[in-house]
Write an enzyme that holds these catalytic residues in place. Sequence first.
Site, mmCIF file in Angstrom:
data_model
loop_
_atom_site.group_PDB
_atom_site.id
_atom_site.type_symbol
_atom_site.label_atom_id
_atom_site.label_comp_id
_atom_site.label_asym_id
_atom_site.label_seq_id
_atom_site.Cartn_x
_atom_site.Cartn_y
_atom_site.Cartn_z
ATOM 1 C CG ASN A 1 -0.659 20.327 22.988
ATOM 2 O OD1 ASN A 1 -0.029 21.245 22.485
ATOM 3 N ND2 ASN A 1 -1.838 19.945 22.534
ATOM 4 C CD GLU B 1 -3.000 16.260 20.270
ATOM 5 O OE1 GLU B 1 -3.247 15.824 19.136
ATOM 6 O OE2 GLU B 1 -3.733 17.075 20.868
ATOM 7 C CB CYS C 1 -1.152 18.681 29.421
ATOM 8 S SG CYS C 1 -2.806 17.999 29.298
ATOM 9 C CD GLU D 1 -1.380 23.174 30.866
ATOM 10 O OE1 GLU D 1 -1.095 22.246 30.083
ATOM 11 O OE2 GLU D 1 -2.473 23.757 30.873
ATOM 12 C CB CYS E 1 -2.539 20.660 33.887
ATOM 13 S SG CYS E 1 -1.970 19.776 32.433
HETATM 14 N N1 THU Z 1 -4.113 20.114 26.706
HETATM 15 C C1 THU Z 1 -3.033 20.698 27.316
HETATM 16 O O1 THU Z 1 -1.917 20.686 26.786
HETATM 17 N N2 THU Z 1 -3.243 21.282 28.513
HETATM 18 C C2 THU Z 1 -4.425 21.342 29.176
HETATM 19 O O2 THU Z 1 -4.491 21.819 30.291
HETATM 20 C C3 THU Z 1 -5.642 20.862 28.508
HETATM 21 C C4 THU Z 1 -5.444 20.082 27.269
HETATM 22 C C5 THU Z 1 -3.910 19.458 25.415
HETATM 23 C C6 THU Z 1 -3.999 17.960 25.475
HETATM 24 C C7 THU Z 1 -4.387 17.612 24.065
HETATM 25 O O3 THU Z 1 -3.207 17.465 23.294
HETATM 26 C C8 THU Z 1 -5.145 18.836 23.566
HETATM 27 O O4 THU Z 1 -4.872 19.873 24.480
HETATM 28 C C9 THU Z 1 -6.641 18.634 23.484
HETATM 29 O O5 THU Z 1 -7.136 18.148 24.681
#
Ligand code: THU
Length: 167
Positions: free
Chosen positions: A66, A68, A77, A79, A119
Amino acid sequence: MNAKKRKERFETTYEVLTDIDQLLPEDRELLQRAGNALGLAYAPYSGFSVSAAIRLADGQILTGTNQENAAYGLCICAEQNVLSTAGSSHKDHSVVAMAITARSSVKKIDHPISPCGACRQSISEHEDRHDRPIRLILRGEEGEIYLFQSIKDLLPLSFSGKDLKQL
Ligand code: THU
């Protein structure tokens, strides 16, 4: 008037493994590769690092984490990151399996982390794109492992390109 209605129900089957050695060797490797890539996550705002590793049909493994952004809505995300790489740089290779793991800066993740709704939709598109189910291996930092044979088990009644046109 003889209006009819009926009830339907969904049933999802998945395996719960208590030890990483219960996985196929290739799935174990995939989960380990996802874990190794956790440090590449950029999660300064949530403190929640997610990593996804995929195995392509030719055996290649790709990882994504991920990423941000201070404008929270732009967070990407893990995925979706790895599937974008697969689609844009390896478009002819289907995805066979995806392992997802996560780590938090505030607590131990002792249970599997499920992909978010967006995702799930992206993974579903990749299944449809190559007409092949993607095996999902979910695990936190420790604890049980959930094994799904297809994202459709986590996304029943999924929306697909078939709804838009004749594929
Ligand atoms: N996140 C993912 O990378 N994948 C998911 O399926 C759920 C959430 C990340 C997004 C964000 O950077 C952090 O987790 C908190 O939501």
